[in-house]
Design an enzyme around this catalytic site. Structure first.
Site, PDB file in Angstrom:
ATOM      1  N   ARG A   1       0.850  -1.195   0.000  1.00  0.00           N
ATOM      2  CA  ARG A   1       0.000   0.000   0.000  1.00  0.00           C
ATOM      3  C   ARG A   1       0.886   1.245   0.000  1.00  0.00           C
ATOM      4  O   ARG A   1       2.083   1.153   0.206  1.00  0.00           O
ATOM      5  CB  ARG A   1      -0.947   0.001   1.201  1.00  0.00           C
ATOM      6  CG  ARG A   1      -0.262   0.078   2.549  1.00  0.00           C
ATOM      7  CD  ARG A   1      -1.290   0.127   3.684  1.00  0.00           C
ATOM      8  NE  ARG A   1      -0.621   0.184   4.974  1.00  0.00           N
ATOM      9  CZ  ARG A   1      -1.255   0.145   6.146  1.00  0.00           C
ATOM     10  NH1 ARG A   1      -2.575   0.014   6.193  1.00  0.00           N
ATOM     11  NH2 ARG A   1      -0.589   0.214   7.266  1.00  0.00           N
TER      12      ARG A   1
ATOM     13  N   GLU B   1      -7.547   5.417  15.613  1.00  0.00           N
ATOM     14  CA  GLU B   1      -7.205   3.993  15.558  1.00  0.00           C
ATOM     15  C   GLU B   1      -6.422   3.620  16.800  1.00  0.00           C
ATOM     16  O   GLU B   1      -5.484   4.331  17.191  1.00  0.00           O
ATOM     17  CB  GLU B   1      -6.289   3.681  14.371  1.00  0.00           C
ATOM     18  CG  GLU B   1      -6.899   3.793  13.011  1.00  0.00           C
ATOM     19  CD  GLU B   1      -5.882   3.392  11.931  1.00  0.00           C
ATOM     20  OE1 GLU B   1      -4.889   2.696  12.231  1.00  0.00           O
ATOM     21  OE2 GLU B   1      -6.082   3.801  10.783  1.00  0.00           O
TER      22      GLU B   1
ATOM     23  N   GLU C   1      -3.121   8.224   7.137  1.00  0.00           N
ATOM     24  CA  GLU C   1      -1.745   8.232   7.670  1.00  0.00           C
ATOM     25  C   GLU C   1      -0.721   8.668   6.619  1.00  0.00           C
ATOM     26  O   GLU C   1       0.162   7.902   6.229  1.00  0.00           O
ATOM     27  CB  GLU C   1      -1.374   6.856   8.208  1.00  0.00           C
ATOM     28  CG  GLU C   1      -2.151   6.467   9.434  1.00  0.00           C
ATOM     29  CD  GLU C   1      -1.587   5.234  10.131  1.00  0.00           C
ATOM     30  OE1 GLU C   1      -0.832   4.483   9.495  1.00  0.00           O
ATOM     31  OE2 GLU C   1      -1.906   5.028  11.313  1.00  0.00           O
TER      32      GLU C   1
HETATM   33  C1  GAL Z   1      -2.319   1.902  10.701  1.00  0.00           C
HETATM   34  C2  GAL Z   1      -3.193   1.934   9.477  1.00  0.00           C
HETATM   35  C3  GAL Z   1      -4.255   0.866   9.496  1.00  0.00           C
HETATM   36  C4  GAL Z   1      -3.677  -0.438   9.959  1.00  0.00           C
HETATM   37  C5  GAL Z   1      -3.046  -0.257  11.315  1.00  0.00           C
HETATM   38  C6  GAL Z   1      -2.460  -1.527  11.879  1.00  0.00           C
HETATM   39  O1  GAL Z   1      -1.036   2.350  10.378  1.00  0.00           O
HETATM   40  O2  GAL Z   1      -3.813   3.185   9.312  1.00  0.00           O
HETATM   41  O3  GAL Z   1      -4.801   0.738   8.221  1.00  0.00           O
HETATM   42  O4  GAL Z   1      -2.733  -0.893   9.030  1.00  0.00           O
HETATM   43  O5  GAL Z   1      -2.006   0.674  11.212  1.00  0.00           O
HETATM   44  O6  GAL Z   1      -1.868  -1.313  13.134  1.00  0.00           O
END
Ligand code: GAL
Length: 654
Positions: free
Chosen positions: A104, A299, A143
């Site tokens: 990605r 997140e 991000e």
């Molecule tokens: C973040 C990302 C998510 C997922 C997550 C895993 O960096 O935005 O899509 O990959 O980490 O910890």
């Protein structure tokens, strides 16, 4: 209510699963989900052909269930057709390696093709869903810079030249700023300049610093391009992009002003005892970026991640404790990556709200319990007033102080954490500020190694120290100007007068080396750094004992009437640092939280509420001092990973 939910990737699943998702979201009290972050190839399967019907169906279902949507512009992972049709979009590393599709974020941030196609997709999505009743917020990309922040390809080189031409106007100005008389680096025209790719030896520090600034700005341009398109179509709907705490490649101070809702992704290591402190510091940064506006924890992991060597699970209670920590430090939302644990792809073993093992699990019970509690938790919505104490944090310094070719290899984040820690442990509220911030609201400002300091920043700090503020400055401050050049004649600039000291020579300390100190602050030990410091008119609070610096000041304090200006020439051990901080807070007349708690128990104040969080796996007790004269303190106890909230008068409200 505090927002509760997570990234929802329904495209990974057969539609027959969706009703089950929605039913379980309701059971968990999910109020908002982020949809579409990685769905570009499902929304635009070939160039210019859009397939929104599946997204229509799931958004309608979410709306029917009363779940709000943070809708992504879906541009974080370009589809294979894009880089197949336009291979020049693929980014290049410092070593000249082209990164390929199949993971990605494989795009060059300066690529006009990427920006055009990403902005078109964002516009198409905005047009289709601006009026959708489930829409709560726009989520631009994801991000920025996480895996790919600096691209060294030819397209980036062209953009870098344009950026430099705007900044310097003439190549002579650039030559002056970068000091290119050194090592025969003088440029005859902007055309001769490249991205600072791998080179035989030290690169030009000015070029590298400008490339860091440029790289952060290029990502910001990507954000702006999508954000402008979305705002034009969907005015009034708030917009976010998720930050990553203290993330070196992106200068969040510069970004924050352009974002309606600050949001953060946070993955502290459950196996690291320092994680609560490290997480608290990021949360304080998020609140500070928005000048006290509530932010969203966009997140976090329900339990383990899948990208460390060993991915520790969270013991029961830890996820809840860390969630409340975010709320205590300004969050009005607690979301997770992700809703349902994947069974395919690179993140199969990353935990999720709904684990592989289903709902008869400790993890699901923790999620539903927290969801239930957050329904009743009031969101403040209001700006949180500034703390009395601030720490200065500056991306130019981060980029400069970690370059090679300096007196020692230092970690800026470690230096900043060193000063944050005793404040965190004492339950003292801290804001982060930058060199351009207005410091008037603060009683105490701590400046850990502001290495690259513009003349205006030095003046701001000097004015703060000399007009009643309490200032603490540490070694390696005001060493270079903003282009990385030193001023002949000494370090610190006009701060030397404010602090009452002069630096004669640096004595960086080899790893594990200790320098002994003694003085009014008591005996102590310094590591990492020392210097031959001369005090003009500052009080010596500690001096080095033994070795080549025998008798030289290590910690100084110059009184300025109402306030005082401190200088610290080493990394003090915990005891000395605590002693310094106690004196500094007392100089600044910073009020205490009124809660006395043992190590491992965090005290954080938000508005009138005090959050007490037990980060240990044992029961702990703490005392609340009412402040009413001789009243005996109230004693309370908290179970392992327990959380409680005290209202102003000391009553427990959670
Ligand atoms: C973040 C990302 C998510 C997922 C997550 C895993 O960096 O935005 O899509 O990959 O980490 O910890």
């Amino acid at each position: 209510m505090i927002w509760f939910g997570g990234d929802y990737n329904p495209e990974q699943w057969d539609e027959s699963v969706w009703d089950d998702d929605i039913r379980l979201m309701a059971e968990a009290h999910v109020s908002m989900v982020t949809v579409g972050v990685f769905s570009w190839s499902m929304l635009e399967p070939s160039e210019g052909n859009f397939t929104f019907e599946w997204l229509d169906r799931i958004l309608d279902k979410l709306h029917a269930a009363g779940i709000r949507v943070d809708l992504a512009t879906a541009t974080a992972s370009p589809p294979p057709w894009l880089t197949h049709n336009y291979p020049e979009v693929l980014p290049m590393t410092e070593q000249g390696v082209r990164l390929q599709a199949g993971s990605r974020q494989q795009y060059c941030p300066s690529s006009p093709v990427f920006r055009r196609l990403a902005t078109r997709l964002a516009s198409e999505i905005a047009q289709r869903y601006a009026g959708h009743p489930a829409l709560e917020m726009w989520h631009i990309n994801n991000e920025y810079g996480c895996h790919l922040s600096h691209c060294y390809c030819d397209v980036s080189a062209v953009a870098f030249r344009q950026w430099l031409a705007i900044k310097y106007a003439t190549v002579d100005h650039l030559n002056e700023a970068w000091g290119t008389a050194f090592w025969s680096q003088r440029y005859g025209s902007f055309e001769e300049i490249h991205t600072p790719s791998a080179a035989p030896y030290f690169k030009n520090p000015g070029q590298v610093l400008d490339f860091d600034r440029f790289s952060s700005d290029e990502l910001l341009e990507c954000f702006r391009s999508e954000a402008q398109a979305v705002r034009a179509i969907s005015p009034g709907v708030p917009l976010t992009t998720n930050f990553m705490g203290f993330f070196k490649p992106v200068d969040y101070w510069k970004w924050a002003a352009e974002i309606d809702v600050i949001s953060d992704d946070s993955y502290p290591d459950p196996a690291d005892p320092d994680s609560p402190m490290i997480a608290a510091m990021s949360r304080d940064l998020m609140r500070s970026l928005g000048s006290g506006k509530p932010w969203i924890l966009m997140e976090q992991a329900a339990s383990a991640v899948n990208w460390r060597d060993v991915n520790a699970a969270k013991p029961e209670g830890m996820m809840r404790a860390w969630s409340y920590q975010a709320i205590a430090r300004g969050a009005d939302g607690v979301l997770f990556f992700q809703w349902r644990q994947s069974v395919r792809g690179g993140e199969r073993f990353h935990s999720a709200m709904l684990p592989h093992t289903g709902t008869d699990t400790a993890s699901w019970r923790s999620i539903t319990q927290l969801g239930r509690e957050l329904v009743d938790m009031p969101a403040s919505g209001d700006r949180i007033s500034p703390a009395s104490t601030a720490i200065m944090f500056d991306w130019d310094t981060w980029w400069s102080i970690e370059q090679p070719g300096l007196p020692a290899t230092l970690s800026y984040l470690e230096l900043v954490r060193g000063w944050y820690r005793p404040l965190y442990e004492a339950g003292v509220a801290v804001d982060f500020v930058n060199p351009a911030s207005d410091l008037a609201a603060y009683k105490v400002v701590i400046v850990p190694s502001l290495f690259a300091a513009a003349a205006s920043s030095i003046e701001t700090l000097a004015a703060f120290g000399e007009s009643g503020g309490t200032l603490l400055v540490t070694f390696q401050t005001a060493i270079t100007d903003e282009s990385g050049q030193l001023t002949p004649g000494g370090y610190l600039g006009s701060l030397a007068t404010t602090l009452g000291v002069r630096i004669d020579e640096f004595f960086p300390q080899p790893h594990r080396h200790e320098v002994q100190m003694n003085g009014p602050l008591g005996r102590g030990v310094g590591t990492v750094w020392a210097e031959r410091l001369i005090s003009h008119d500052a009080e010596v609070m500690a001096h080095f004992t033994g070795g080549p610096l025998q008798g030289c000041p290590a910690v100084t304090r110059k009184s300025w009437g109402a306030g005082a200006s401190w200088y610290v020439a080493t990394e003090p051990d915990d005891r000395s640092r605590k002693a310094i901080i106690e004196q500094v807070l007392s100089d600044g007349k910073v009020e205490e939280s009124g809660v006395v708690a043992p190590a491992g128990v965090e005290v954080a104040v938000r508005g009138g509420r005090r959050f007490i969080i037990n980060h240990t796996d044992r029961e702990q007790s703490f005392e609340v001092h009412t402040g009413h004269g001789a009243d005996a303190p109230q004693k309370h106890s908290l179970g392992a990973y327990g959380v409680t909230v005290l209202a102003e008068q000391g009553a427990l409200v959670l």
